[in-house]
Design a protein around this motif. Structure first.
Motif, PDB file in Angstrom:
ATOM      1  N   ILE A  19      -6.047 -11.141  -1.880  1.00  0.00           N
ATOM      2  CA  ILE A  19      -5.259  -9.457  -1.831  1.00  0.00           C
ATOM      3  C   ILE A  19      -7.035  -9.080  -2.481  1.00  0.00           C
ATOM      4  O   ILE A  19      -7.456  -9.437  -4.045  1.00  0.00           O
ATOM      5  N   HIS A  20      -7.598  -8.642  -1.843  1.00  0.00           N
ATOM      6  CA  HIS A  20      -8.708  -7.954  -2.400  1.00  0.00           C
ATOM      7  C   HIS A  20      -8.787  -6.463  -3.024  1.00  0.00           C
ATOM      8  O   HIS A  20      -8.442  -5.433  -2.556  1.00  0.00           O
ATOM      9  N   TRP A  21      -8.050  -6.788  -4.407  1.00  0.00           N
ATOM     10  CA  TRP A  21      -8.269  -5.014  -5.115  1.00  0.00           C
ATOM     11  C   TRP A  21      -9.600  -4.966  -5.602  1.00  0.00           C
ATOM     12  O   TRP A  21     -10.299  -4.693  -5.566  1.00  0.00           O
ATOM     13  N   GLU A  56      -6.620  -9.369   6.626  1.00  0.00           N
ATOM     14  CA  GLU A  56      -7.575  -9.511   5.663  1.00  0.00           C
ATOM     15  C   GLU A  56      -6.749  -7.995   5.175  1.00  0.00           C
ATOM     16  O   GLU A  56      -7.527  -7.029   5.540  1.00  0.00           O
ATOM     17  N   VAL A  57      -6.858  -8.291   3.896  1.00  0.00           N
ATOM     18  CA  VAL A  57      -6.501  -6.728   3.130  1.00  0.00           C
ATOM     19  C   VAL A  57      -7.306  -6.086   1.688  1.00  0.00           C
ATOM     20  O   VAL A  57      -7.475  -7.406   0.875  1.00  0.00           O
ATOM     21  N   LYS A  58      -7.597  -4.650   1.886  1.00  0.00           N
ATOM     22  CA  LYS A  58      -8.183  -4.684   0.854  1.00  0.00           C
ATOM     23  C   LYS A  58      -7.184  -3.590  -0.048  1.00  0.00           C
ATOM     24  O   LYS A  58      -5.548  -2.477   0.456  1.00  0.00           O
ATOM     25  N   ALA A  59      -6.788  -3.304  -1.013  1.00  0.00           N
ATOM     26  CA  ALA A  59      -5.760  -2.892  -2.409  1.00  0.00           C
ATOM     27  C   ALA A  59      -5.737  -1.907  -3.036  1.00  0.00           C
ATOM     28  O   ALA A  59      -6.531  -2.586  -3.897  1.00  0.00           O
ATOM     29  N   LEU A  60      -5.954  -0.508  -3.125  1.00  0.00           N
ATOM     30  CA  LEU A  60      -6.019   0.353  -4.193  1.00  0.00           C
ATOM     31  C   LEU A  60      -5.282   0.019  -5.119  1.00  0.00           C
ATOM     32  O   LEU A  60      -4.347   0.715  -4.772  1.00  0.00           O
ATOM     33  N   PHE A  61      -5.983   0.318  -6.493  1.00  0.00           N
ATOM     34  CA  PHE A  61      -5.096   0.519  -7.404  1.00  0.00           C
ATOM     35  C   PHE A  61      -5.692   1.227  -8.388  1.00  0.00           C
ATOM     36  O   PHE A  61      -6.176   1.288  -8.507  1.00  0.00           O
ATOM     37  N   ARG A  62      -4.871   1.655  -9.258  1.00  0.00           N
ATOM     38  CA  ARG A  62      -5.092   2.988 -10.348  1.00  0.00           C
ATOM     39  C   ARG A  62      -5.372   2.091 -11.926  1.00  0.00           C
ATOM     40  O   ARG A  62      -6.264   1.895 -12.846  1.00  0.00           O
ATOM     41  N   SER A  63      -4.322   0.725 -12.140  1.00  0.00           N
ATOM     42  CA  SER A  63      -4.195   0.289 -13.549  1.00  0.00           C
ATOM     43  C   SER A  63      -3.666  -0.575 -13.423  1.00  0.00           C
ATOM     44  O   SER A  63      -2.776  -1.359 -12.534  1.00  0.00           O
ATOM     45  N   GLU A  64      -4.791  -2.000 -14.102  1.00  0.00           N
ATOM     46  CA  GLU A  64      -4.342  -3.105 -14.087  1.00  0.00           C
ATOM     47  C   GLU A  64      -2.479  -3.237 -14.067  1.00  0.00           C
ATOM     48  O   GLU A  64      -2.611  -5.000 -13.881  1.00  0.00           O
ATOM     49  N   LYS A  65      -2.528  -2.844 -15.288  1.00  0.00           N
ATOM     50  CA  LYS A  65      -0.948  -2.662 -15.846  1.00  0.00           C
ATOM     51  C   LYS A  65      -0.440  -3.589 -14.143  1.00  0.00           C
ATOM     52  O   LYS A  65       1.525  -4.187 -14.179  1.00  0.00           O
TER      53      LYS A  65
END
Length: 329
Positions: free
Chosen positions: A55-57, A25-34
């Motif tokens: 993925i849990h964004w 089970e994974v959380k993924a850190l992101f800054r931009s939807e692009k």
């Protein structure tokens, strides 16, 4: 639950595929939807599109502590892949903010939220400086602050110091120091810039060496080290030590273009970085070559991977096993 920072980058996106293939089970850190769209392309490349929706964004930034605190809820293990890569001297402040301060924030959250283990993705740029008679770089060679280093190298070394601080405070950690990473999914970024230069007709090469590695090998080593009992160690990850000339010629053959044919001497590159500095000042243009990168292009040192090979009984891929797939896509 596992948290991946830098999840929309080369290492982070390929790592997400591997983790989800293992039913994590994974959380993924992101800054931009692009940037998320690029991750989706990586999953398609691996024929694992069906796993993408698992993925849990979490939107956030390693330099923004409130967003990190949200991301760290219920997290047991962290893969810290987020970093800024730049060899432009004017980016020094941004590099320090992201690579050192950002890593310090990640380490602090790991401690505060009781994370069991942290894997930090560093770089061979943060390894030590061999003495004059030494040609082989190991994890044990000491960093010499008197030597010429790029701001990127300095900040990656500073990031490692934050990780070691966390280890002293009781956090289980491992650090991996990959060479130049090649993999699918990020055109005109990172190592792909080199491929594009050769495709456009790069004329010059230097007599230096380079350590390269497939992104598959980087993620495999990270996963195995995190599952092991190993802690408080760093590992050099280089699949192959190769001369720049040989690498350029190999890529040119795959692209079916003419390889660089003129060897640039140390005097030539010294003149080039000075001229580039002057031009950048006059027209406010970003640097293409700096003193540090010019020096590195002539380095004849090689990277010793015996530690990771012995620890995991690991065999690295040769360039012939993965480069053609990158070029084709």
């Amino acid at each position: 639950m596992i948290l991946v920072t830098g999840a929309t980058g080369l290492v982070g996106s390929h790592l997400l595929v591997r983790l989800l293939q293992q039913n994590e089970e994974v959380k993924a850190l992101f800054r931009s939807e692009k940037q998320i769209e690029k991750v989706k392309n990586v999953f398609a490349f691996h024929n694992q599109t069906i796993l993408f929706d698992k993925i849990h964004w979490v939107k956030g930034d390693i330099t923004d502590i409130p967003s990190l605190e949200i991301a760290f809820k219920n997290i047991t293990h962290v893969y810290h892949c987020a970093a800024m890569i730049s060899f432009e001297p004017s980016d020094e402040e941004k590099l320090r903010k992201t690579n050192i301060e950002g890593t310090a924030n990640v380490v602090n959250c790991c401690i505060d939220f009781g994370v069991k283990k942290l894997c930090h993705v560093s770089s061979i740029a943060a390894l030590g400086d061999p003495k004059e008679h030494e040609t082989n770089i190991t994890e044990e060679i000491e960093w010499n602050p008197e030597e010429i280093h790029s701001d990127y190298a300095i900040t990656k070394y500073g990031a490692e110091m934050e990780v070691w601080r966390g280890h002293q405070e009781g956090l289980k950690v491992i650090i991996v120091n990959p060479g130049v990473i090649f993999g699918f999914g990020f055109p005109h970024q990172g190592s792909d810039v080199l491929i594009q230069l050769i495709k456009k007709g790069l004329l010059f090469y230097t007599n230096g060496n380079i350590g390269i590695i497939a992104v598959q090998d980087v993620t495999s080593c990270m996963l195995e080290l995190m599952k092991s009992e190993v802690s408080g160690e760093r590992f050099t990850l280089v699949g192959e030590n190769i001369t720049l000339k040989d690498l350029f010629e190999y890529i040119a053959r795959l692209l079916q273009v003419k390889p660089p044919s003129y060897q640039a001497s140390e005097l030539t590159t010294t003149f080039a970085w000075r001229l580039d500095w002057l031009i950048s000042k006059i027209i406010s243009k970003k640097r293409k070559i700096t003193r540090a990168t010019a020096k590195a292009s002539h380095s004849r040192t090689t990277y010793d991977t015996s530690k990771i090979i012995h620890t995991l009984q690991y065999s690295f891929l040769k360039k012939e096993a993965y480069f053609d797939k990158i070029i084709e896509n």
